[in-house]
Each structure stands twice: as structure tokens, then as C-alpha cells.
Design an enzyme around this catalytic site. Structure first.
Site, mmCIF file in Angstrom:
data_model
loop_
_atom_site.group_PDB
_atom_site.id
_atom_site.type_symbol
_atom_site.label_atom_id
_atom_site.label_comp_id
_atom_site.label_asym_id
_atom_site.label_seq_id
_atom_site.Cartn_x
_atom_site.Cartn_y
_atom_site.Cartn_z
ATOM 1 N N LYS A 79 0.768 -1.240 0.000
ATOM 2 C CA LYS A 79 0.000 0.000 0.000
ATOM 3 C C LYS A 79 0.808 1.304 0.000
ATOM 4 O O LYS A 79 0.353 2.296 -0.572
ATOM 5 C CB LYS A 79 -0.982 -0.018 1.164
ATOM 6 N N ASP A 127 -9.896 0.420 5.523
ATOM 7 C CA ASP A 127 -10.186 -0.751 6.336
ATOM 8 C C ASP A 127 -8.864 -1.322 6.828
ATOM 9 O O ASP A 127 -8.769 -2.462 7.223
ATOM 10 C CB ASP A 127 -11.020 -1.787 5.573
HETATM 11 C C1 LIG Z 1 -3.486 -6.461 1.231
HETATM 12 C C2 LIG Z 1 -4.392 -5.900 0.217
HETATM 13 N N1 LIG Z 1 -4.437 -6.478 -0.991
HETATM 14 C C3 LIG Z 1 -5.243 -6.016 -1.964
HETATM 15 C C4 LIG Z 1 -6.058 -4.933 -1.746
HETATM 16 C C5 LIG Z 1 -6.984 -4.510 -2.843
HETATM 17 O O1 LIG Z 1 -6.650 -3.290 -3.364
HETATM 18 P P1 LIG Z 1 -7.793 -2.425 -4.080
HETATM 19 O O2 LIG Z 1 -8.719 -1.940 -3.007
HETATM 20 O O3 LIG Z 1 -7.036 -1.354 -4.752
HETATM 21 O O4 LIG Z 1 -8.493 -3.346 -5.008
HETATM 22 C C6 LIG Z 1 -6.042 -4.290 -0.495
HETATM 23 C C7 LIG Z 1 -6.872 -3.108 -0.245
HETATM 24 O O5 LIG Z 1 -6.890 -2.562 0.826
HETATM 25 C C8 LIG Z 1 -5.189 -4.787 0.511
HETATM 26 O O6 LIG Z 1 -5.130 -4.224 1.714
#
Ligand SMILES: Cc1ncc(COP(=O)(O)O)c(C=O)c1O
Length: 411
Positions: A79, A127
Site C-alpha cells: 500500500k 479498512d
Molecule cells: C493487502 C491488500 N491487498 C489487496 C487490496 C486490494 O486493493 P484495491 O482496493 O485497490 O483493489 C487491499 C486493499 O486494501 C489490501 O489491503
């Protein structure tokens, strides 16, 4: 209940070039600019691309690579590439408005315009991981930060955000409610909103978030053996920014040789699955909680939609127990591969692959066979260490210890 559902995207256009429609959302120049800035940040290092030949053989495919984002900037997930880059861009934009010149991130890190930066507040809804990344970006560049979290965010994830000096507000309702609440507050207070999702009205920050994420795909492309594109990507989707960014980078790099791209979501919050089937964005409402907390989103990002509408070749949903099985499988590494720490949301792509690999009809529908080379993005490690320990039965530290032993033995 079936443990997964898979469908091909009726609007997929695999042979179309990465054209004007896609570049209007995310242009090659924006991807390059993000990569240049982020590579200059302290602590930048490409994350490892780990080959899992034992698991590949067990699944009846030729190769499996896992991009392990658990070590990214010490935050435990991919992130910071997006949220912190969007913080930098928003702060630089505000400074340019006030002083007439946009600083580079290097200049900000060196303390340029410090007094002006201190007057800026950035904010976001989360979240978990996005908020941590925005808070980290705010601390890195020296501005104030307020993060709205949802009811279901665990105390450990809340503390991880507060640890970067952000003020944390717990908002009743879902992720989508928190997105709306923080946007309203930002409007009233004059704060800079850093959403990772776009409702069509706010586009700059979510575009920057996606531009930052593309660096993860760029690194993977450089790390793949013989720079050969994989045949399949299983990409977990929440609001879809990550999946769209990765899809865009592969599309822009490999054109029609790009991999067959499958969006994977928890069954309870499968806004991508339902939207792709319907041919237009559809919100999922009701109880959308999942153990894959980062993916528990009921509405697609409209920027991501513009890429994945034709860029995603298929969509699938998985049940929570499949994610838990994937976490344990990575930790235990029963096929002689390097053990890996994969968090709840980070392993959703692997959960999707495990489900499809064991089902002849599903394999055939996406062309998964003994020649397939699959790439997964392990987008988080044990971002909630206590939860990880409880779900896997071993701590992340123990798994990393076995990985170190594995590395020592294979040297
Ligand atoms: C660990 C992780 N993987 C994937 C995602 C998915 O990303 P997106 O919300 O851009 O689809 C998130 C989103 O918070 C995440 O925390």
C-alpha cells in the site's frame, strides 16, 4: 456451497492495444513519474519475486511466482506505493498552489517548504492498509493526517495507523460509509482527501494511488525469468485499484501478449464479479464482511473500472476458508518451496488459483494447463500479527525464521 465461482468477462478485449481510453486513466508517463519518485524514497528496495516450483508442480502448471509485498517499506503491504505517493502528489500540488513551484519528494524529504507542509492535513478512509500508508506518507513528508476507520478494523490495525502520528476516527458502518464520511469532513475542513477509490468526481488522488502501484508490476516484470510475460495473473480486488494498476502495466508493456487476467474477490463483497457480469458498475450491499478485510468493499472504483471493464479477462469469487488454506499452505510450504508469510487479503489471488487448479472445467475455461506460468501479488504479510498467528497457528516471525533456514540451505 461451492468454494468458488468463476466467469469469463463478456466485455474482455484481449487483443485491443493499451489505447487512448486506458491512457486517459493511467498514462505511461504517470507510471514512470511515480516510479522515479518512489525509487528515491529512503528504504526503497524492490520486494522479492519468489519462485514456487514445488507448488507449481502440485497444481499442474509450469511455473508459479509470488511477489512478496510483506516487506515493502517496513509497512507489511504494497500500500505505501499508492497511498504515500498520492500524499506526496497532493502536498506538492498544494505547495505549488501557494508558492508557484511543486517540490520533488526528495526536496520535501530534505525539509523544503517545511512550514507550509505543516499547515496541510491529509485524510482518508480505510479498512486498514490504505490508512497506514497515508499516515506513513504524512509522517514522511511532514503534514498532519486524519484517518477514518470502519467498525470492523481490529485494534491492532488501528494502533498501527496511530503509530505514525495520525488521528484515528472510528466511523460506524461499512468501508463505503467511511469513504463518504471522511469526504464530507474534508470538504468542511479544507483537508486534502486521499481516497484509493474514485466515484468519478475525485480522480487525482486515486489515479496517483494506481500510478504508484504500477511500480510493483514493473519490478515483477524486470524480475521474471527471461522477461517472459506470465500467462495468467490472479489479482485480488477490493475497489480494484491494485488489479487495474497491475493489469494496466502488463497491458501497456506486453500489448496482446499480456497475461490472462482474473479478478479474485471474497464472495460476500464481489462488486467486481457482479459489475463485470452486468456490464456496468454495481454496488454490493448488506453484510460484506470477510476475513480478507482489505477486499471488503462494496463499490468498484470508477477509474479502475475504465481499465478492467475490458482488461479483466475473468472474475471469480472465493470463500473465506480458501484464503485461510492459502495462508497456511504458504507458511507450511509442503512442496519444498520457500515458506512465505501471506496475510488474509494478500493471498486471495493464490486462493483463486488453488480453486481453479483443482477443477478441470474451470482450468479449461481460462486456459490453465501444464504450460501455464502464473504470477501472484502477495499484497500483504502479517499486517495484523495477532490475527495471523491465530489463523495460521504459527507466528509470522516463526515462518520468516523457517524461510531464513530455507535460504541458508539453498545457498
Ligand atoms: C493487502 C491488500 N491487498 C489487496 C487490496 C486490494 O486493493 P484495491 O482496493 O485497490 O483493489 C487491499 C486493499 O486494501 C489490501 O489491503
Amino acid at each position: 456451497m461451492n468454494s468458488f465461482v468463476l466467469t469469463c468477462n463478456p466485455a474482455a478485449d484481449h487483443t485491443a492495444p493499451y489505447g487512448a481510453e486506458q491512457s486517459a486513466v493511467l498514462a505511461a508517463e504517470q507510471m514512470r513519474a511515480a516510479a522515479v519518485e518512489i525509487r528515491g524514497w529512503p528504504g526503497y528496495r524492490p520486494t522479492a519475486l519468489v519462485s514456487l516450483p514445488g507448488l507449481a508442480a502440485a497444481l499442474g502448471i509450469a511455473a508459479l511466482h509470488y511477489k512478496d509485498e510483506g516487506t515493502r517499506f517496513g509497512l507489511g503491504s504494497f500500500k505505501p506505493l499508492g497511498g504515500a505517493y498520492a500524499v506526496f502528489r497532493a502536498v506538492a500540488g498544494k505547495i505549488a498552489e501557494w508558492s508557484g513551484k511543486a517540490p520533488s519528494s526528495r526536496e520535501l524529504l530534505d525539509g523544503a517548504s517545511r512550514d507550509l507542509v505543516r499547515k496541510i492535513t491529509v485524510c482518508a478512509a480505510t479498512d486498514g492498509n490504505h490508512g497506514r500508508s497515508v499516515a506513513w506518507g504524512a509522517r514522511t513528508f511532514g503534514c498532519r493526517c486524519v484517518i477514518y476507520i470502519t467498525e470492523s478494523v481490529t485494534p491492532a490495525r488501528e494502533q498501527a495507523i496511530a503509530a505514525y502520528g495520525a488521528e484515528v476516527v472510528r466511523n460506524p458502518g461499512s468501508y463505503d460509509d467511511a469513504v463518504r464520511a471522511v469526504a464530507a469532513r474534508a470538504g468542511r475542513e479544507g483537508w486534502l482527501l486521499i481516497p484509493d477509490t474514485s466515484d468519478g468526481a475525485v480522480v487525482d488522488a486515486p489515479r496517483d494511488v494506481m500510478a504508484g502501484y504500477t511500480l510493483m508490476a514493473e519490478e515483477a516484470i524486470a524480475q521474471l525469468p527471461d522477461a517472459e510475460p506470465p500467462t495468467h495473473l490472479f489479482l485480488q480486488a477490493g475497489v480494484g485499484g491494485m488489479a487495474a494498476a497491475v493489469c494496466a502495466k502488463f497491458w501497456q508493456t506486453f500489448a496482446s501478449r499480456r497475461p490472462f487476467t482474473i479478478c479474485v474477490e471474497p464472495r460476500q463483497c464481489a462488486c467486481w464479479y457482479h459489475s463485470l457480469v452486468a456490464g456496468h458498475p454495481l454496488a454490493v450491499t448488506g453484510e460484506i464482511d470477510s476475513v480478507m478485510a482489505g477486499l471488503a468493499c462494496g463499490e468498484v472504483s470508477l477509474l479502475a473500472w475504465s481499465i478492467l471493464r475490458t482488461g479483466a479477462d475473468a472474475a471469480m469469487t472465493v470463500e473465506d476458508p480458501l484464503a485461510l488454506a492459502a495462508m497456511r499452505l504458504l507458511a507450511k510450504a509442503p512442496h519444498g518451496d520457500r515458506p512465505l508469510v501471506g496475510g488474509e487479503s494478500g493471498v486471495a489471488g493464490l486462493a483463486g488459483l488453488l480453486a481453479v487448479a483443482g477443477d478441470q472445467q474451470a482450468r479449461a475455461s481460462i486456459g490453465l494447463d501444464h504450460g501455464s506460468r502464473v504470477l501472484l501479488f502477495g499484497t500483504e504479510g502479517d499486517t495484523d500479527a495477532e490475527n495471523y498467528n491465530r489463523l495460521v497457528g504459527r507466528s509470522g516471525a516463526e515462518v520468516r525464521q523457517s524461510a531464513a533456514v530455507f535460504d541458508g540451505e539453498s545457498r
